[in-house]
Design a protein around this motif. Structure first.
Motif, short mmCIF file in Angstrom:
data_model
loop_
_atom_site.label_atom_id
_atom_site.label_comp_id
_atom_site.label_asym_id
_atom_site.label_seq_id
_atom_site.Cartn_x
_atom_site.Cartn_y
_atom_site.Cartn_z
N THR A 1 34.37 84.03 47.61
CA THR A 1 33.33 83.13 48.13
C THR A 1 32.19 83.89 48.80
OG1 THR A 1 34.41 82.86 50.30
CG2 THR A 1 35.05 81.31 48.55
N ALA A 2 32.22 85.22 48.73
CA ALA A 2 31.22 86.03 49.43
C ALA A 2 29.79 85.72 48.98
CB ALA A 2 31.52 87.52 49.25
N LEU A 3 29.56 85.60 47.69
CA LEU A 3 28.22 85.33 47.19
C LEU A 3 27.72 83.96 47.67
CD1 LEU A 3 25.86 86.26 45.40
CD2 LEU A 3 27.00 85.15 43.48
N LEU B 1 24.29 80.73 51.36
CA LEU B 1 24.17 79.71 52.40
C LEU B 1 23.58 80.29 53.68
CD1 LEU B 1 27.57 77.85 51.87
CD2 LEU B 1 25.28 77.02 51.27
N THR B 2 24.01 81.49 54.04
CA THR B 2 23.48 82.15 55.24
C THR B 2 21.98 82.39 55.11
OG1 THR B 2 25.62 83.16 55.71
CG2 THR B 2 23.68 84.19 56.71
N PRO C 1 16.06 77.82 46.55
CA PRO C 1 16.22 77.41 47.95
C PRO C 1 16.68 75.96 48.07
CG PRO C 1 14.14 78.53 47.62
CD PRO C 1 14.72 78.29 46.25
N LEU C 2 17.45 75.70 49.08
CA LEU C 2 17.89 74.34 49.36
C LEU C 2 16.78 73.57 50.06
CD1 LEU C 2 21.44 75.08 50.82
CD2 LEU C 2 20.92 74.14 48.58
N PRO C 3 16.70 72.26 49.84
CA PRO C 3 15.73 71.48 50.62
C PRO C 3 16.13 71.51 52.09
CG PRO C 3 17.08 70.05 49.23
CD PRO C 3 17.46 71.46 48.92
N HIS C 4 15.14 71.59 52.96
CA HIS C 4 15.44 71.69 54.39
C HIS C 4 15.47 70.32 55.05
CE1 HIS C 4 15.50 76.01 54.71
NE2 HIS C 4 14.50 76.03 53.86
N ASP C 5 16.54 70.07 55.76
CA ASP C 5 16.72 68.86 56.54
C ASP C 5 16.11 69.12 57.92
OD1 ASP C 5 17.73 66.68 57.98
OD2 ASP C 5 19.58 66.67 56.84
N PRO C 6 15.49 68.13 58.53
CA PRO C 6 14.92 68.38 59.85
C PRO C 6 15.96 68.67 60.93
CG PRO C 6 14.71 66.06 59.24
CD PRO C 6 15.24 66.79 58.04
N LEU C 7 17.20 68.29 60.71
CA LEU C 7 18.27 68.56 61.68
C LEU C 7 18.89 69.92 61.38
CD1 LEU C 7 20.05 65.10 61.66
CD2 LEU C 7 18.44 65.96 63.35
N PRO C 8 19.33 70.65 62.40
CA PRO C 8 20.00 71.92 62.12
C PRO C 8 21.29 71.68 61.35
CG PRO C 8 19.98 71.44 64.48
CD PRO C 8 19.24 70.33 63.79
N PRO C 9 21.60 72.53 60.37
CA PRO C 9 22.81 72.30 59.57
C PRO C 9 24.08 72.58 60.37
CG PRO C 9 21.76 74.36 58.96
CD PRO C 9 20.85 73.69 59.96
N HIS C 10 25.12 71.88 60.01
CA HIS C 10 26.43 72.12 60.62
C HIS C 10 27.01 73.39 60.01
CE1 HIS C 10 26.64 68.25 62.61
NE2 HIS C 10 26.18 67.71 61.51
N PRO C 11 27.91 74.06 60.72
CA PRO C 11 28.57 75.21 60.11
C PRO C 11 29.41 74.77 58.92
CG PRO C 11 29.47 74.75 62.29
CD PRO C 11 28.35 73.80 62.06
N VAL C 12 29.60 75.67 57.99
CA VAL C 12 30.35 75.38 56.77
C VAL C 12 31.51 76.38 56.65
CG1 VAL C 12 30.24 75.32 54.25
CG2 VAL C 12 28.32 74.46 55.59
#
Length: 73
Positions: free
Chosen positions: A32-34, A39-40, A8-19
């Motif tokens: 890039t599906a995997l 990320l989703t 798991p990625l560390p969670h930032d308190p701000l909502p993430p931007h779309p990628v």
């Protein structure tokens, strides 16, 4: 206990931007599906580039990429 492929990625308190996930040279969105699925699952809105094959002709792809970026923001 089974190891997972991705941690798991560390969670930032701000909502993430779309990628917008771009495929490598000579590849398509299927490559890039995997990464997008991972990320989703981490709560990040990941989008395919939806242009088809990355042929490297930036002059042709740039307007399409700009449209895609505008559509996800």
């Amino acid at each position: 206990m089974a190891k997972t492929l991705f941690t798991p990625l560390p969670h930032d308190p701000l909502p993430p931007h779309p990628v917008l996930v771009l495929p490598g040279m000579g590849a398509t969105d299927s490559s890039t599906a995997l990464l997008r699925r991972y990320l989703t699952k981490q709560g990040i809105r990941a989008y395919p580039w939806n242009i088809g094959l990355n042929h490297g002709r930036i002059g042709r792809m740039l307007p399409l990429l700009q449209d895609q970026i505008i559509s996800i923001y």
